[in-house]
Motif scaffolding. Structure first.
Motif, PDB file in Angstrom:
ATOM      1  N   UNK A 184       0.831  -1.209   0.000  1.00  0.00           N
ATOM      2  CA  UNK A 184       0.000   0.000   0.000  1.00  0.00           C
ATOM      3  C   UNK A 184       0.864   1.257   0.000  1.00  0.00           C
ATOM      4  N   UNK A 185       1.969   1.242   0.765  1.00  0.00           N
ATOM      5  CA  UNK A 185       2.875   2.388   0.771  1.00  0.00           C
ATOM      6  C   UNK A 185       3.537   2.597  -0.578  1.00  0.00           C
ATOM      7  N   UNK A 186       3.918   1.495  -1.249  1.00  0.00           N
ATOM      8  CA  UNK A 186       4.500   1.597  -2.586  1.00  0.00           C
ATOM      9  C   UNK A 186       3.521   2.254  -3.562  1.00  0.00           C
ATOM     10  N   UNK A 187       2.265   1.823  -3.514  1.00  0.00           N
ATOM     11  CA  UNK A 187       1.283   2.370  -4.445  1.00  0.00           C
ATOM     12  C   UNK A 187       0.906   3.803  -4.082  1.00  0.00           C
ATOM     13  N   UNK A 188       0.943   4.136  -2.798  1.00  0.00           N
ATOM     14  CA  UNK A 188       0.713   5.527  -2.399  1.00  0.00           C
ATOM     15  C   UNK A 188       1.781   6.439  -2.992  1.00  0.00           C
ATOM     16  N   UNK A 189       3.032   5.984  -2.979  1.00  0.00           N
ATOM     17  CA  UNK A 189       4.112   6.749  -3.606  1.00  0.00           C
ATOM     18  C   UNK A 189       3.938   6.811  -5.116  1.00  0.00           C
ATOM     19  N   UNK A 190       3.588   5.687  -5.715  1.00  0.00           N
ATOM     20  CA  UNK A 190       3.431   5.618  -7.165  1.00  0.00           C
ATOM     21  C   UNK A 190       2.376   6.603  -7.659  1.00  0.00           C
ATOM     22  N   UNK A 191       1.275   6.683  -6.945  1.00  0.00           N
ATOM     23  CA  UNK A 191       0.172   7.544  -7.351  1.00  0.00           C
ATOM     24  C   UNK A 191       0.263   8.956  -6.766  1.00  0.00           C
ATOM     25  N   UNK A 192       1.243   9.220  -5.895  1.00  0.00           N
ATOM     26  CA  UNK A 192       1.315  10.523  -5.240  1.00  0.00           C
ATOM     27  C   UNK A 192       0.047  10.811  -4.459  1.00  0.00           C
ATOM     28  N   UNK A 193      -0.384   9.826  -3.660  1.00  0.00           N
ATOM     29  CA  UNK A 193      -1.720   9.853  -3.061  1.00  0.00           C
ATOM     30  C   UNK A 193      -1.775  10.658  -1.764  1.00  0.00           C
ATOM     31  N   UNK A 194      -1.457  11.935  -1.856  1.00  0.00           N
ATOM     32  CA  UNK A 194      -1.487  12.789  -0.662  1.00  0.00           C
ATOM     33  C   UNK A 194      -2.909  13.083  -0.198  1.00  0.00           C
ATOM     34  N   UNK A 195      -3.901  12.732  -1.018  1.00  0.00           N
ATOM     35  CA  UNK A 195      -5.294  12.882  -0.608  1.00  0.00           C
ATOM     36  C   UNK A 195      -5.812  11.698   0.185  1.00  0.00           C
ATOM     37  N   UNK A 196      -5.029  10.635   0.273  1.00  0.00           N
ATOM     38  CA  UNK A 196      -5.426   9.475   1.063  1.00  0.00           C
ATOM     39  C   UNK A 196      -5.387   8.186   0.276  1.00  0.00           C
ATOM     40  N   UNK A 197      -5.340   7.075   1.010  1.00  0.00           N
ATOM     41  CA  UNK A 197      -5.403   5.739   0.444  1.00  0.00           C
ATOM     42  C   UNK A 197      -6.639   5.054   1.010  1.00  0.00           C
ATOM     43  N   UNK A 198      -7.409   4.460   0.112  1.00  0.00           N
ATOM     44  CA  UNK A 198      -8.606   3.730   0.506  1.00  0.00           C
ATOM     45  C   UNK A 198      -8.438   2.268   0.083  1.00  0.00           C
ATOM     46  N   UNK A 199      -8.632   1.371   1.052  1.00  0.00           N
ATOM     47  CA  UNK A 199      -8.457  -0.057   0.792  1.00  0.00           C
ATOM     48  C   UNK A 199      -9.808  -0.742   0.868  1.00  0.00           C
ATOM     49  N   UNK A 200     -10.133  -1.500  -0.171  1.00  0.00           N
ATOM     50  CA  UNK A 200     -11.379  -2.250  -0.211  1.00  0.00           C
ATOM     51  C   UNK A 200     -11.106  -3.705  -0.496  1.00  0.00           C
ATOM     52  N   UNK A 201     -11.981  -4.315  -1.292  1.00  0.00           N
ATOM     53  CA  UNK A 201     -11.847  -5.740  -1.568  1.00  0.00           C
ATOM     54  C   UNK A 201     -12.564  -6.558  -0.514  1.00  0.00           C
ATOM     55  N   UNK A 202     -12.683  -7.832  -0.757  1.00  0.00           N
ATOM     56  CA  UNK A 202     -13.488  -8.666   0.114  1.00  0.00           C
ATOM     57  C   UNK A 202     -12.768  -9.314   1.276  1.00  0.00           C
TER      58      UNK A 202
ATOM     59  N   UNK B  55      -9.834  -7.952   3.574  1.00  0.00           N
ATOM     60  CA  UNK B  55      -9.413  -7.240   4.783  1.00  0.00           C
ATOM     61  C   UNK B  55     -10.567  -6.805   5.694  1.00  0.00           C
ATOM     62  N   UNK B  56     -11.745  -6.460   5.171  1.00  0.00           N
ATOM     63  CA  UNK B  56     -12.841  -6.136   6.094  1.00  0.00           C
ATOM     64  C   UNK B  56     -13.219  -7.281   7.017  1.00  0.00           C
TER      65      UNK B  56
END
Length: 332
Positions: A259-277, A279-280
């Motif tokens: 998740x940290x790698x993809x946050x850097x890749x996308x420059x996600x300073x607005x936040x990271x949202x994790x979904x999928x079936x 982790x919940x």
């Protein structure tokens, strides 16, 4: 299901929205958007077993024929399958349709078809924070990029890219990036995984089938003989099985690095949202894991990712909200 309170609604042309997967085809009408709460109102929701229909057109026709209101003139469909050259393929169902012919057949003035994780990205600014779980607090920058991702049947990811000129969703195939090891245990597990897989991607581990692969690799590293277990059985046995317990814990730990790698890749300073079936269903383990530590262990960029909040999305109807947001943003 209603997604708004009784604030004054702006003029809104209703939208047919759909969430089309291998098991179910969900349809609804978005009837209003509330500016004050930034919520869409979802009505006339119906779910059909996808296998009941020979084609997507047949399922959509059934839904439209059962509506107690005039047929809307615009629609957006979120599909769990590839969209190439304006052609949509749902291979598990044998469904295939062209976007332009479908628009003409159904007499829509406006029709969009988007990937399910693109829908997740469109939905991100419209989520209800009270319904979701903060995994990592932070200081999001207003109108900065947002990343969405998550393990399920596969691993999906997308980015809502935003700047002063507006926003756009970037779909991608991040699930097929090489999975990077960080710790000594990661490297041992990766070595074990490579004995059976030519290409160890993120999705090779971070998916339902991936949990079983990680379990077998963990058993090898720990010197145990693995049992023939699927993800559900691994979860059930975790309280009494050392290898199963270690598998699920490391799944959450390593997910932090991804998740940290993809946050850097996308420059996600607005936040990271994790979904999928997946982790919940394991929130306690996720919260007690090293997810946050590994998310922020990025060397020179540790401070950068340290300010990014991470939210686990458990709210219902994300694809339907995202489908509505896709068309709503075009007129905003």
């Amino acid at each position: 299901m209603t997604q708004t309170t009784s604030y004054q609604h702006q003029d809104f042309d209703p939208i047919v929205v759909a969430d089309i997967g291998g098991t179910n085809a969900r349809f609804a009408i978005v009837t209003h958007y509330c500016q004050q709460t930034r919520q869409f109102e979802i009505q006339h929701q119906i779910t059909y077993p996808s296998a009941d229909f020979q084609s997507f057109e047949a399922a959509l026709t059934r839904f439209l024929s059962q509506l107690p209101i005039d047929r809307p003139k615009r629609a957006c469909l979120a599909v769990a399958g590839p969209i190439k050259s304006q052609q949509v393929y749902l291979t598990n169902l044998g469904w295939h349709f062209g976007i332009a012919p479908l628009k003409e057949q159904m007499q829509f003035d406006e029709l969009a078809v988007i990937n399910d994780f693109a829908a997740f990205a469109y939905a991100a600014p419209y989520l209800d924070t009270k319904q979701n779980l903060i995994i990592k607090s932070g200081q999001p920058e207003p109108d900065a990029n947002i990343a969405v991702m998550g393990p399920g049947t596969g691993f999906g990811a997308a980015c809502l890219a935003r700047d002063i000129n507006g926003s756009a969703v970037m779909s991608c195939e991040a699930g097929h990036i090489n999975l990077a090891p960080v710790t000594a245990l990661d490297r041992q597990l990766l070595h074990a995984l490579r004995s059976n897989l030519q290409h160890v991607s993120i999705e090779s581990v971070f998916s339902g089938p991936g949990i079983a692969r990680l379990y077998r690799a963990m058993a090898e590293v720990k010197g145990h003989t693995p049992m023939d277990l699927n993800a559900s059985q691994i979860s059930q046995l975790a309280p009494e099985c050392e290898v199963c317990d270690a598998t699920l814990t490391h799944f959450c730990d390593w997910m932090g690095s991804v998740a940290g790698d993809l946050a850097l890749t996308f420059g996600a300073l607005g936040g990271v949202y994790i979904g999928g079936g997946i982790l919940p269903r394991m929130t306690d383990r996720l919260l007690s894991s090293r997810f946050i530590e590994r998310f922020t262990e990025k060397g020179l960029m540790s401070q950068y990712v340290g300010q990014i909040p991470v939210t686990l999305v458990v709210q219902d109807n994300i694809p339907l909200i995202g489908a509505a947001a896709c068309l709503h943003e075009r007129r905003a």
